[in-house]
Design a protein around this motif. Structure first.
Motif, PDB file in Angstrom:
ATOM      1  N   ASP A 171       0.878  -1.267   0.098  1.00 14.36           N
ATOM      2  CA  ASP A 171       0.061   0.024  -0.037  1.00 14.36           C
ATOM      3  C   ASP A 171       0.930   1.258  -0.049  1.00 14.36           C
ATOM      4  O   ASP A 171       1.260   1.548   1.114  1.00 14.36           O
ATOM      5  N   PHE A 172       1.258   1.695  -1.414  1.00 19.51           N
ATOM      6  CA  PHE A 172       1.918   2.801  -1.360  1.00 19.51           C
ATOM      7  C   PHE A 172       1.188   3.913  -1.874  1.00 19.51           C
ATOM      8  O   PHE A 172       1.864   4.918  -2.583  1.00 19.51           O
ATOM      9  N   GLU A 173      -0.040   4.057  -1.603  1.00 16.40           N
ATOM     10  CA  GLU A 173      -1.005   4.867  -2.136  1.00 16.40           C
ATOM     11  C   GLU A 173      -0.739   6.475  -1.458  1.00 16.40           C
ATOM     12  O   GLU A 173      -1.273   7.043  -2.189  1.00 16.40           O
ATOM     13  N   ALA A 174      -0.041   6.613  -0.624  1.00 15.35           N
ATOM     14  CA  ALA A 174       0.214   7.983  -0.288  1.00 15.35           C
ATOM     15  C   ALA A 174       1.646   8.020   0.158  1.00 15.35           C
ATOM     16  O   ALA A 174       2.157   8.885   0.885  1.00 15.35           O
ATOM     17  N   ALA A 175       2.529   7.534  -0.883  1.00 18.62           N
ATOM     18  CA  ALA A 175       3.667   7.570  -0.801  1.00 18.62           C
ATOM     19  C   ALA A 175       4.323   9.068  -1.027  1.00 18.62           C
ATOM     20  O   ALA A 175       4.058   9.711  -1.697  1.00 18.62           O
ATOM     21  N   CYS A 176       5.222   9.292  -0.230  1.00 22.95           N
ATOM     22  CA  CYS A 176       5.999  10.864  -0.392  1.00 22.95           C
ATOM     23  C   CYS A 176       7.325  10.904   0.748  1.00 22.95           C
ATOM     24  O   CYS A 176       7.600   9.828   1.256  1.00 22.95           O
ATOM     25  N   TYR A 177       7.840  11.969   0.742  1.00 18.62           N
ATOM     26  CA  TYR A 177       8.533  12.102   1.704  1.00 18.62           C
ATOM     27  C   TYR A 177       8.140  13.115   2.628  1.00 18.62           C
ATOM     28  O   TYR A 177       7.607  14.154   2.278  1.00 18.62           O
ATOM     29  N   GLN A 178       8.433  12.673   3.825  1.00 18.10           N
ATOM     30  CA  GLN A 178       7.983  13.760   5.138  1.00 18.10           C
ATOM     31  C   GLN A 178       8.994  13.472   6.192  1.00 18.10           C
ATOM     32  O   GLN A 178       9.861  12.637   6.006  1.00 18.10           O
TER      33      GLN A 178
END
Length: 373
Positions: free
Chosen positions: A211-218
């Motif tokens: 589940d990478f549906e909200a993948a980002c850098y944070q």
């Protein structure tokens, strides 16, 4: 379903057979399909709603980095869909936490924390790669990094308080603007976005994420807070035995010190963690409080699951002790007294796997690799 199978087969240059629906979500359809050579693949197709298209782009870009998730075998931006390697069946972290073996559960927690920390460290220098991949698979939606969700939640909290008849303590708006800077400009690292227990497979080869549906850098703190709270934005939220949250957090922290040595300083680490707890507490309040008019479990089908009111009370109790955010802490105490005081919700219990072991002061059948919502 036939259109999805045909498109996936065209992408692979091979016919797919005997598809099994793995559940997906309102945004996507997820299928396990057999191949002519006796193997299997996972096909994930998205609908054309704007939010679904953003999730497709995040999944395609995030998985294409090639770290921690299943192998990407093909991407069709037109359908849109992805074909991925099949990780098979393995217990998730949720399975072992809701199971009955405390040793397996503790080992699973530590493997999860070390895996997330290792992923963060490995990804630090690949932010440009994710930006390029987002452009390649983009469907006209802004990336999660460009989404001002923290600031939006802060504004919505003030509206919620007013609607509940609670006068915001002096200084709250200013504090909320400060926690709005916690997105990731300092100590950023990659995250799949949804690192909840049911999206972490404990395979013989180690932790694998789905589940990478909200993948980002944070900020690494927004991920590390999942160790302390625990699981900041998830449904599988119970309390941990004394010291377990700290042990899990340390396992994550140890992995990121090589790339961010300043995080070895306790003053830096603790300040970042408290800010992340503030961010996630505002988030859960905005998401769940309007739905807590009628209480109910956080998951539609999985049991046991905590109720909305149990989780809110637990989060508010933790945030009520955030000394450097006195107005926010006072807001949490007001919510506990004036809202939760009428709920009569039972205290949040411990994770079943740990039985009756003393809870921390801070507040199964195998699962298929693609059954996440």
């Amino acid at each position: 379903m036939e259109l999805i199978l045909h498109a996936a087969g065209e992408l692979l240059g091979a016919e797919l057979y005997s598809s099994v629906d793995l559940g997906g979500s309102s945004r996507s359809t997820v299928l396990r399909c057999e191949t002519a050579d006796g193997g299997s693949v996972i096909v994930k197709a998205f609908n054309n709603e704007p939010e679904s298209l953003r999730c497709f782009t995040a999944e395609a870009a995030g998985l294409s980095l090639g770290i921690a998730g299943p192998e990407v075998l093909g991407v069709d931006p037109e359908v849109p869909l992805l074909v991925m390697g099949d990780l098979g069946k393995a217990p998730t972290l949720a399975d072992v936490l809701l199971g009955n073996d405390p040793t397996v559960a503790e080992n699973g927690l530590l493997a999860w924390a070390r895996g997330l920390g290792s992923l963060a460290a490995e990804s630090v220098h690949r932010r440009g790669d994710l930006t390029r991949l987002w452009s390649r698979y983009g469907k006209g939606m802004p990336s999660w990094e460009d989404e001002p969700w923290i600031a939006r939640n802060a504004a919505e909290l003030l509206v919620l308080l007013d609607g509940a008849g609670i006068e915001a303590p002096p200084g709250l708006a200013e504090e909320l603007s400060r926690i709005g800077t916690a997105g990731g400009e300092e100590y950023p690292a990659f995250t799949p976005g949804d690192t909840c227990p049911d999206n972490n497979l404990l395979t013989p080869e180690g932790l694998r994420l789905i589940d990478f549906e909200a993948a980002c850098y944070q900020s690494v703190f927004l991920t590390a807070a999942y160790c302390r709270m625990p699981f900041s934005s998830c449904w599988c939220v119970f309390t941990l035995p004394g010291g377990m949250a700290a042990k899990t957090e340390q396992a994550y922290r140890a992995q990121v010190l090589d790339v961010y040595p300043a995080l070895a300083e306790d003053e830096v680490w603790q300040a970042g963690m408290r800010q992340a707890i503030a961010v996630w507490t505002v988030d859960v309040t905005v998401r769940l409080l309007p739905r807590a008019v009628e209480d109910g479990p956080l998951h539609r089908t999985r049991r046991p699951a905590p109720t909305r009111r149990q989780v809110l009370r637990h989060r508010w109790e933790m945030a009520s002790r955030l000394e450097e955010f006195p107005a926010l802490a006072e807001t949490m105490r007001l919510l506990l007294r004036e809202v939760a005081g009428d709920w009569k919700a039972a205290p949040l219990p411990g994770y079943p796997a740990f039985g009756h072991r003393e809870a921390s002061e801070s507040p199964q059948a195998p699962v298929d690799m693609a059954t996440t919502g």
